[in-house]
Design an enzyme around this catalytic site. Structure first.
Site, PDB file in Angstrom:
ATOM      1  N   GLU A  49      25.246 -56.627 -29.664  1.00 30.35           N
ATOM      2  CA  GLU A  49      24.964 -55.194 -29.600  1.00 30.35           C
ATOM      3  C   GLU A  49      23.496 -54.986 -29.971  1.00 30.35           C
ATOM      4  O   GLU A  49      22.796 -55.915 -30.340  1.00 30.35           O
ATOM      5  CB  GLU A  49      25.886 -54.445 -30.572  1.00 30.35           C
ATOM      6  CG  GLU A  49      27.354 -54.573 -30.208  1.00 30.35           C
ATOM      7  CD  GLU A  49      28.263 -53.698 -31.059  1.00 30.35           C
ATOM      8  OE1 GLU A  49      28.167 -53.762 -32.297  1.00 30.35           O
ATOM      9  OE2 GLU A  49      29.072 -52.951 -30.482  1.00 30.35           O
ATOM     10  N   GLU A  54      32.843 -57.845 -31.557  1.00 27.41           N
ATOM     11  CA  GLU A  54      32.183 -58.044 -32.861  1.00 27.41           C
ATOM     12  C   GLU A  54      33.296 -58.266 -33.876  1.00 27.41           C
ATOM     13  O   GLU A  54      34.015 -57.331 -34.225  1.00 27.41           O
ATOM     14  CB  GLU A  54      31.367 -56.804 -33.233  1.00 27.41           C
ATOM     15  CG  GLU A  54      30.236 -56.477 -32.278  1.00 27.41           C
ATOM     16  CD  GLU A  54      29.169 -57.547 -32.250  1.00 27.41           C
ATOM     17  OE1 GLU A  54      29.042 -58.301 -33.234  1.00 27.41           O
ATOM     18  OE2 GLU A  54      28.466 -57.651 -31.235  1.00 27.41           O
ATOM     19  N   CYS A 110      31.404 -56.564 -42.791  1.00 31.69           N
ATOM     20  CA  CYS A 110      31.564 -57.859 -42.115  1.00 31.69           C
ATOM     21  C   CYS A 110      30.416 -58.810 -42.443  1.00 31.69           C
ATOM     22  O   CYS A 110      30.549 -60.017 -42.295  1.00 31.69           O
ATOM     23  CB  CYS A 110      31.627 -57.635 -40.611  1.00 31.69           C
ATOM     24  SG  CYS A 110      30.222 -56.684 -40.000  1.00 31.69           S
ATOM     25  N   ASN A 123      35.997 -49.939 -41.764  1.00 28.58           N
ATOM     26  CA  ASN A 123      35.129 -50.179 -42.934  1.00 28.58           C
ATOM     27  C   ASN A 123      33.849 -49.340 -42.943  1.00 28.58           C
ATOM     28  O   ASN A 123      33.370 -48.938 -44.005  1.00 28.58           O
ATOM     29  CB  ASN A 123      34.808 -51.675 -43.078  1.00 28.58           C
ATOM     30  CG  ASN A 123      33.978 -52.213 -41.949  1.00 28.58           C
ATOM     31  OD1 ASN A 123      34.179 -51.852 -40.796  1.00 28.58           O
ATOM     32  ND2 ASN A 123      33.022 -53.048 -42.277  1.00 28.58           N
TER      33      ASN A 123
HETATM   34  P1  NAD Z   1      41.461 -54.502 -36.828  1.00 28.43           P
HETATM   35  O1  NAD Z   1      41.186 -55.598 -35.858  1.00 28.43           O
HETATM   36  O2  NAD Z   1      42.779 -54.483 -37.483  1.00 28.43           O
HETATM   37  O3  NAD Z   1      41.310 -53.072 -36.110  1.00 28.43           O
HETATM   38  C1  NAD Z   1      40.128 -52.681 -35.467  1.00 28.43           C
HETATM   39  C2  NAD Z   1      40.457 -51.641 -34.410  1.00 28.43           C
HETATM   40  O4  NAD Z   1      41.237 -52.259 -33.382  1.00 28.43           O
HETATM   41  C3  NAD Z   1      41.289 -50.471 -34.921  1.00 28.43           C
HETATM   42  O5  NAD Z   1      40.854 -49.286 -34.289  1.00 28.43           O
HETATM   43  C4  NAD Z   1      42.688 -50.834 -34.469  1.00 28.43           C
HETATM   44  O6  NAD Z   1      43.542 -49.727 -34.312  1.00 28.43           O
HETATM   45  C5  NAD Z   1      42.407 -51.508 -33.142  1.00 28.43           C
HETATM   46  N1  NAD Z   1      43.446 -52.422 -32.659  1.00 28.43           N
HETATM   47  C6  NAD Z   1      44.341 -53.136 -33.379  1.00 28.43           C
HETATM   48  N2  NAD Z   1      45.140 -53.852 -32.564  1.00 28.43           N
HETATM   49  C7  NAD Z   1      44.730 -53.591 -31.294  1.00 28.43           C
HETATM   50  C8  NAD Z   1      45.154 -54.039 -30.013  1.00 28.43           C
HETATM   51  N3  NAD Z   1      46.148 -54.915 -29.860  1.00 28.43           N
HETATM   52  N4  NAD Z   1      44.516 -53.571 -28.926  1.00 28.43           N
HETATM   53  C9  NAD Z   1      43.483 -52.713 -29.059  1.00 28.43           C
HETATM   54  N5  NAD Z   1      43.057 -52.236 -30.242  1.00 28.43           N
HETATM   55  C10 NAD Z   1      43.659 -52.682 -31.359  1.00 28.43           C
HETATM   56  O7  NAD Z   1      40.279 -54.560 -37.868  1.00 28.43           O
HETATM   57  P2  NAD Z   1      40.107 -53.687 -39.198  1.00 28.43           P
HETATM   58  O8  NAD Z   1      41.073 -54.191 -40.212  1.00 28.43           O
HETATM   59  O9  NAD Z   1      40.100 -52.246 -38.846  1.00 28.43           O
HETATM   60  O10 NAD Z   1      38.610 -54.077 -39.623  1.00 28.43           O
HETATM   61  C11 NAD Z   1      38.282 -55.176 -40.407  1.00 28.43           C
HETATM   62  C12 NAD Z   1      37.744 -56.315 -39.562  1.00 28.43           C
HETATM   63  O11 NAD Z   1      36.655 -55.869 -38.779  1.00 28.43           O
HETATM   64  C13 NAD Z   1      37.198 -57.451 -40.399  1.00 28.43           C
HETATM   65  O12 NAD Z   1      37.642 -58.671 -39.861  1.00 28.43           O
HETATM   66  C14 NAD Z   1      35.693 -57.322 -40.242  1.00 28.43           C
HETATM   67  O13 NAD Z   1      34.966 -58.505 -40.415  1.00 28.43           O
HETATM   68  C15 NAD Z   1      35.594 -56.823 -38.848  1.00 28.43           C
HETATM   69  N6  NAD Z   1      34.307 -56.172 -38.635  1.00 28.43           N
HETATM   70  C16 NAD Z   1      33.381 -56.795 -37.863  1.00 28.43           C
HETATM   71  C17 NAD Z   1      32.114 -56.225 -37.665  1.00 28.43           C
HETATM   72  C18 NAD Z   1      31.069 -56.879 -36.805  1.00 28.43           C
HETATM   73  O14 NAD Z   1      30.100 -56.216 -36.467  1.00 28.43           O
HETATM   74  N7  NAD Z   1      31.216 -58.144 -36.444  1.00 28.43           N
HETATM   75  C19 NAD Z   1      31.826 -55.009 -38.287  1.00 28.43           C
HETATM   76  C20 NAD Z   1      32.803 -54.398 -39.088  1.00 28.43           C
HETATM   77  C21 NAD Z   1      34.035 -54.988 -39.245  1.00 28.43           C
END
Ligand code: NAD
Length: 422
Positions: free
Chosen positions: A403, A190, A224, A92
């Protein structure tokens, strides 16, 4: 290990290069993600530069602690970099969040294996070229591309990777913790959010209205921290509803590269389907769509894109699925409330605890609410006003650890206390 002042020089060169390439990086981010080029220029890329500036300088200001045990001993605490660490980030805010992890890891003296989201890999690739140009020694930062289950999980399960800094969905965080925890790795998670925006009748109305719109729909609601559950004190509920709907319906959904576009494309077909399924769910749960709710079809360059009208829904209870689960799109619900206790119960009813916003001119109430609300970040009369020194992160299912500031530098180090008898 490269001395701190040399790390500072290299990281500051990176800052200059990111700023030099602001336009091309912003364009790449917009094309890859669907976000407007305007927000990429204003927020994503400048923040990537700030992340390095902040941690380059922080590395020059670290200090070790010493504790005197009066008359008996003197203790000093060393902090050594962990070694190899893993950084995994979402789609995102691609370069923004990627660098938010990499910068403190390198500043702390670690070497990094970093994986951007497979959905938005472009700026991480461009950034790798800037690292070479800046003179970052080979092997310090290793950017690997690929899917989560294949490449991400290889980083998480590798025995030599001492810590995982992850930003992404709560479910993914759960599966990472399942692998990393038994290996005793340090974990910073996060995760998702479902953030309340609480509006009291005594707020500064005009400021609140503008910021509430931004908090709900910035970056297509794909932040997020977006305030997607909007609670409004009953005396101003009808007025707010009228003004909010009027303002939101003027947002322009359009080509992300056009300067006057407010709402760009949804990142992928898969995510578009998820958002639309939640709008359907909201209807099935008895919600009324006040504005939006439909797909937008554009002509020309964007005819294959996935666009959603900014959507406001009312008439739902605080505990229905639409109000409990993260949608992560341009969809907000509005609900009236009567008392502080009632709205606190609504706000805290979700399993998430990332951020919240409270609008009131009553200072005592603001502090009272801030103390009781279950979120890691509380914004009073503002949203997404960031100071990189402050702890950033969520409670409950929104994550583990914080963080930002020296906290992130500490995360990437191991402490060792040395006790010397006098
Ligand atoms: P996601 O969890 O699908 O993917 C995030 C990352 O993790 C990607 O690089 C993905 O390839 C990797 N990943 C997926 N499965 C994995 C595994 N089994 N092992 C290791 N890595 C793996 O999330 P997304 O769809 O890319 O992002 C959206 C989500 O991120 C939303 O839930 C949003 O709230 C959250 N988010 C949180 C914050 C925060 O600071 N808390 C900030 C931005 C986004």
């Amino acid at each position: 290990m490269t001395p701190a002042d040399e790390r500072f020089e290299i990281l500051m060169r990176l800052v200059g290069l990111i700023e030099r390439d602001l336009e091309s990086l912003a364009l790449a981010e917009s094309v890859d993600n669907g976000k407007t080029v305007a927000i990429a220029k204003r927020l994503d890329i400048p923040r990537a530069a700030s992340n390095f500036r902040f941690y380059a300088t922080a590395a020059m200001h670290t200090f070790d602690e010493s504790h005197e045990t009066t008359g008996q001993a003197i203790n000093y605490t060393l902090r050594h970099p962990l070694g190899v660490v893993g950084c995994i980030s979402p789609w995102n805010l691609p370069l923004y969040l990627f660098t938010w992890k990499i910068a403190p890891a390198i500043a702390a003296g670690c070497t990094v294996v970093a994986k951007p989201s497979e959905v938005t890999p472009m700026t991480a690739y461009l950034f790798s070229k800037l690292c070479i140009e800046a003179g970052l020694p080979a092997g310090v930062l290793n950017i690997v591309h690929g899917t989560g289950p294949k490449v991400g999980s290889a980083i998480v399960s590798h025995k030599d990777v001492k810590a995982i800094s992850f930003t992404g969905g709560t479910k993914t965080g759960e599966s990472i913790a399942r692998v990393a925890a038994p290996m005793f790795k340090k974990l910073s998670l996060e995760l998702g959010g479902k953030n309340p925006n609480i509006i009291f009748a005594d707020c500064n109305y005009d400021e609140m209205l503008a910021e509430t719109r931004r908090a709900a729909f910035a970056n297509q609601g794909e932040i997020c921290l977006c305030g997607s559950r909007i609670f409004v004190e009953r005396p101003i509920y009808e007025q707010f509803k009228r003004d909010f709907v009027e303002q939101v319906s003027t947002l322009k959904v359009g080509d992300p590269l056009e300067a006057d576009t407010d709402v760009g494309a949804i990142v992928s077909k898969q995510h578009f389907d998820k958002i639309m399924s939640y709008i359907e769910l909201a209807r099935a749960e008895g919600g009324t769509i006040l504005t939006g709710g439909e797909q937008v079809h554009l002509d020309g360059r964007c005819s294959d894109g996935w666009f959603v009208e900014p959507t406001i829904i009312e008439g739902l209870s605080y505990d229905c699925r639409t109000n409990q689960e993260e949608i992560f799109g341009p969809v907000a619900t509005i609900m009236p409330f009567d008392t502080e206790d009632e709205v606190l119960a609504y706000a805290n009813s979700v399993r998430y605890g990332l951020s919240s916003t409270i609008w009131t001119e009553n200072l005592s109430r603001a502090h009272r609410m801030a103390a009781k609300i279950e979120t890691g970040i509380v914004w009073i009369n503002c949203w997404l006003l960031r100071d990189l020194r402050t702890p950033f992160g969520g409670m409950k299912n929104s994550g583990v650890g914080r963080e930002g500031g020296f906290e992130a530098l500490k995360f990437f180090t191991e402490e060792k206390n040395v006790c010397v008898k006098l």
